[in-house]
Design an enzyme around this catalytic site. Structure first.
Site, PDB file in Angstrom:
ATOM      1  N   VAL A  55       0.858  -1.173   0.000  1.00  0.00           N
ATOM      2  CA  VAL A  55       0.000   0.000   0.000  1.00  0.00           C
ATOM      3  C   VAL A  55       0.895   1.224   0.000  1.00  0.00           C
ATOM      4  O   VAL A  55       1.870   1.295   0.748  1.00  0.00           O
ATOM      5  CB  VAL A  55      -0.929   0.033   1.231  1.00  0.00           C
ATOM      6  N   CYS A  56       0.580   2.189  -0.882  1.00  0.00           N
ATOM      7  CA  CYS A  56       1.294   3.463  -0.911  1.00  0.00           C
ATOM      8  C   CYS A  56       2.788   3.224  -1.174  1.00  0.00           C
ATOM      9  O   CYS A  56       3.154   2.397  -2.010  1.00  0.00           O
ATOM     10  CB  CYS A  56       1.031   4.208   0.391  1.00  0.00           C
ATOM     11  N   ASN A  57       3.659   3.923  -0.449  1.00  0.00           N
ATOM     12  CA  ASN A  57       5.089   3.779  -0.696  1.00  0.00           C
ATOM     13  C   ASN A  57       5.688   2.559  -0.026  1.00  0.00           C
ATOM     14  O   ASN A  57       6.911   2.399   0.008  1.00  0.00           O
ATOM     15  CB  ASN A  57       5.847   5.039  -0.290  1.00  0.00           C
TER      16      ASN A  57
END
Length: 322
Positions: free
Chosen positions: A108-110
């Site tokens: 998820v995300c970075n």
């Protein structure tokens, strides 16, 4: 049978990267029944309280080395602290080991940076938060980065865009496991889109380019951004910069990373976006005042840059004060 999800956390993680997918899996379990639903285990390098970036602490029961298979889905969360954890060999090696025993691997995300550091994205297409996309591509050239996608599946590896995109990712995993109708029920229960319209670029800031070393070009960028309705053709800009058209085009592209025409189009598109957010002007007026000319051009440019229509963008982002 019940599916096991293991989420990897660390100090300073983004809380919603964990709780968003967790709520999707929990609601799906209520709908399909616990025996066919999901079991969520949260792990970190060491067990105990792990504090998210927003100050909320999660009591993590498992150390990474304690986690054994089987694992249906591994979820690696992200957060502002990720760059500080990329060099954490114990965390990265733990992720690598768990990925080897998981049927599916996701970020998820970075959190994608942690997958990449573990070598799990080499030769794969991946996405991440739009602010991190360039860093992901620069640091890990073996990864094919698509900065606009909300989530991407490449084989058994899934990556998602920024923060709330973890919910989109989890819904896609539920749809794969239990079908789109169940995923639709979960989305309706959480009051979110099952398939979010457009890509994540609609949420990003205006195009970033390198600052030209040449002062006339820096002044020209300021002029372009402040005067979208002026003649911004290459001949007109070259005259303003006091250069031949050929030399101007070459120098501008070399020092900013984009061609003059590309820069002008995106600058005008950004001007249109601001008008859509702050005014109730009809689309033809927005097109004129942003230098795009006609509503048809506005629509085409918006679709090209942000994968959404101007009207849809306005409905989602227009300030309530306008």
């Amino acid at each position: 049978m019940r599916r096991r999800v293991v989420a990897v956390t660390f100090e300073g993680f983004q809380n919603l990267d964990l709780t968003g997918p967790a709520d999707v899996f929990a609601l799906a379990s209520l709908i399909v029944g616990e025996s066919r639903g999901y079991r969520l285990d949260v792990a970190a390098v060491r067990p105990g309280p792990v504090t998210a970036g927003n100050g909320v602490a999660t009591l993590v029961p498992l150390a990474l080395h304690q986690v054994t298979g089987p694992i249906d889905t591994l979820v690696v969360v992200g957060g502002l602290a990720v760059p500080a954890h990329v060099a954490d060999g114990e965390l990265v090696s733990g992720i690598s080991r768990l990925a080897g025993i998981a049927d599916r691997v996701s970020s998820v995300c970075n959190g994608a940076l942690l997958l990449a550091e573990a070598g799990l994205l080499d030769g794969r297409r991946a996405t991440t938060h739009w602010l991190t996309a360039q860093e992901l591509g620069d640091r890990y050239p073996a990864v094919e980065v698509d900065a606009d996608r909300i989530y991407i599946r490449d084989g058994n590896v899934w990556t998602s865009a920024g923060v709330t995109a973890g919910i989109d990712l989890a819904l896609a995993l539920v749809a794969e496991d239990h079908g789109h109708e169940i995923a639709r029920h979960v989305a309706r229960g959480l009051v979110v889109y099952l398939h979010r319209p457009g890509g994540q670029s609609q949420f990003s800031t205006p195009m970033r380019t390198a600052v030209p070393r040449n002062e006339p070009l820096r002044e020209l960028q300021t002029f372009i951004d402040g005067n979208p309705t002026e003649d911004l053709s290459v001949p007109a800009l070259a005259r303003r910069a006091g250069m031949s058209e050929r030399h101007f085009s070459r120098l501008f592209t070399e020092q900013t990373g984009v061609s003059p025409g590309r820069y002008v189009e995106r600058s005008r598109a950004d001007a249109a976006r601001r008008l859509l957010e702050r005014t109730g002007h009809p689309l033809d007026r927005v097109a004129r005042e942003s230098g795009l000319g006609a509503a048809e051009t506005l629509y085409r440019v918006f679709r090209r840059h942000w994968r959404t229509a101007p009207g849809d963008y306005r409905r989602r982002f227009r300030s309530k004060q306008t």
